[in-house]
Scaffold this motif. Structure first.
Motif, mmCIF file in Angstrom:
data_model
loop_
_atom_site.group_PDB
_atom_site.id
_atom_site.type_symbol
_atom_site.label_atom_id
_atom_site.label_comp_id
_atom_site.label_asym_id
_atom_site.label_seq_id
_atom_site.Cartn_x
_atom_site.Cartn_y
_atom_site.Cartn_z
ATOM 1 N N GLU A 158 0.815 -1.212 0.000
ATOM 2 C CA GLU A 158 0.000 0.000 0.000
ATOM 3 C C GLU A 158 0.852 1.267 0.000
ATOM 4 N N SER A 159 2.006 1.206 0.682
ATOM 5 C CA SER A 159 2.856 2.402 0.753
ATOM 6 C C SER A 159 3.705 2.592 -0.497
ATOM 7 N N PHE A 160 3.999 1.488 -1.189
ATOM 8 C CA PHE A 160 4.849 1.563 -2.377
ATOM 9 C C PHE A 160 3.975 1.389 -3.619
ATOM 10 N N SER A 161 3.054 2.323 -3.820
ATOM 11 C CA SER A 161 2.117 2.281 -4.934
ATOM 12 C C SER A 161 1.958 3.687 -5.486
ATOM 13 N N PHE A 162 2.239 3.836 -6.782
ATOM 14 C CA PHE A 162 2.284 5.158 -7.399
ATOM 15 C C PHE A 162 1.458 5.125 -8.684
ATOM 16 N N PRO B 42 12.449 1.861 -14.670
ATOM 17 C CA PRO B 42 13.760 2.400 -14.276
ATOM 18 C C PRO B 42 13.802 3.923 -14.297
ATOM 19 N N VAL B 43 12.964 4.529 -15.130
ATOM 20 C CA VAL B 43 12.958 5.989 -15.222
ATOM 21 C C VAL B 43 12.476 6.632 -13.917
ATOM 22 N N HIS B 44 11.737 5.882 -13.097
ATOM 23 C CA HIS B 44 11.225 6.425 -11.836
ATOM 24 C C HIS B 44 12.039 5.979 -10.622
ATOM 25 N N ALA B 45 13.047 5.136 -10.831
ATOM 26 C CA ALA B 45 13.757 4.514 -9.710
ATOM 27 C C ALA B 45 14.382 5.534 -8.762
ATOM 28 N N SER B 46 14.924 6.608 -9.298
ATOM 29 C CA SER B 46 15.606 7.586 -8.449
ATOM 30 C C SER B 46 14.643 8.281 -7.492
ATOM 31 N N LYS B 47 13.365 8.313 -7.824
ATOM 32 C CA LYS B 47 12.374 8.970 -6.967
ATOM 33 C C LYS B 47 11.952 8.093 -5.798
ATOM 34 N N ARG B 48 12.333 6.812 -5.811
ATOM 35 C CA ARG B 48 11.854 5.875 -4.802
ATOM 36 C C ARG B 48 12.902 5.517 -3.745
ATOM 37 N N MET B 49 14.088 6.084 -3.833
ATOM 38 C CA MET B 49 15.196 5.607 -3.014
ATOM 39 C C MET B 49 15.017 5.860 -1.517
ATOM 40 N N ALA B 50 14.105 6.742 -1.127
ATOM 41 C CA ALA B 50 13.872 6.991 0.296
ATOM 42 C C ALA B 50 13.082 5.858 0.953
ATOM 43 N N PHE B 51 12.482 4.990 0.159
ATOM 44 C CA PHE B 51 11.684 3.891 0.696
ATOM 45 C C PHE B 51 12.580 2.701 1.061
ATOM 46 N N ASP B 52 12.370 2.147 2.253
ATOM 47 C CA ASP B 52 13.144 0.985 2.693
ATOM 48 C C ASP B 52 12.993 -0.189 1.735
ATOM 49 N N PHE B 53 11.843 -0.293 1.104
ATOM 50 C CA PHE B 53 11.583 -1.416 0.206
ATOM 51 C C PHE B 53 12.589 -1.492 -0.935
#
Length: 268
Positions: free
Chosen positions: A45-49, A80-91
């Motif tokens: 639920e938290s890692f859904s965009f 992969p184009v969105h990967a840099s925006k997700r790095m704050a997530f522990d997942f």
């Protein structure tokens, strides 16, 4: 004849082919399909965009042409184009995410090599790198989806991409040819490659899109399918294979993407 060459010829002729994947890719694949069940609902639920069609999506969030008949699966998408925006997530530091990232890097290289070969079959220049416009999708059909009255867990359709690379954990994927259904059977180290509607348009309809579906299982059984969707680089000016005319597929990419219930791709 190399396997890449043989696959390119098969796609150019019929819109379908198979490829061997490396041992490293196979190991990543197993980590992904085996590791999904350990991911908590809270993480999903938290890692859904939704605006990026990225991350986890619940059961029935996508459909194949018929909006009130959703695909009977959960999804995980990785761009992969969105990967840099997700790095704050522990997942993003999990074994599962690392395996997805590793698989994507390898399959994108394989997809580029294969697409270059398909272009070679028609005597046209290779396409620009398309990794930033492409993505990985894991479809998870749980055992709870059995026992329904539907014939298909995913209705017959053609993918709205250039190429789709599909590796399921068990039977169910079928090619739809008129009124007949042709099961796709793969060896452990093989992956299916299907031409999509974008490649049909780019080739001036020389390459048929592979119409396909997923059968609903007769017995309660879990099934997963790892897919790589290859889309053209939106910044490239494309020229059709035979007529050699300029062709703008950007609006078509978005129409196909939203036609499955997804949000528009922002960059297009």
């Amino acid at each position: 004849m190399t396997q890449i060459k043989a696959c390119c010829e098969s796609i150019a002729r019929s819109g379908f082919g198979t490829l061997q994947i490396s041992d490293a890719m196979l190991q990543d694949y197993k980590k992904i399909v085996d590791g999904y069940s350990a991911i908590s609902q809270a993480t999903k639920e938290s890692f859904s965009f939704a605006l990026d069609t990225d991350g986890f999506f619940p059961f029935g969030a996508e459909y194949s042409g018929i909006e009130d008949q959703p695909d009977l699966c959960e999804r995980f998408c990785y761009w992969p184009v969105h990967a840099s925006k997700r790095m704050a997530f522990d997942f993003t530091r999990s074994t599962f995410f690392a395996a997805v990232d590793s698989f994507e890097r390898q399959i994108s290289e394989l997809a580029k090599e294969l697409m270059d070969g398909v272009c070679g079959e028609f005597g046209v220049s290779p396409l620009a790198p398309f990794r930033s416009a492409s993505y990985v999708q894991l479809c998870v059909y749980g055992a709870q989806t059995t026992g329904c009255v539907r014939r298909f867990a995913q209705d017959p359709h053609e993918d709205g991409h250039m190429l789709s690379f599909i590796k399921p954990t068990r039977e169910g994927l079928v090619l739809v040819k008129g009124s007949s259904l042709e099961p796709v059977r793969l060896l452990e180290g093989e992956i299916a490659v299907l031409a999509g509607s974008l490649l049909t348009e780019l080739s001036d309809h020389a390459i048929p899109a592979a119409y396909h579906a997923v059968l609903a299982p007769l017995k309660p059984v879990a099934r997963s399918s790892l897919i790589y969707f290859a889309n053209p680089n939106p910044e490239q000016l494309l020229t059709s294979f035979y007529r050699r005319q300029s062709i703008d597929l950007n609006s078509t990419v978005n129409a196909r993407h939203t036609g499955f219930g997804n949000q528009p791709i922002h960059s297009l």
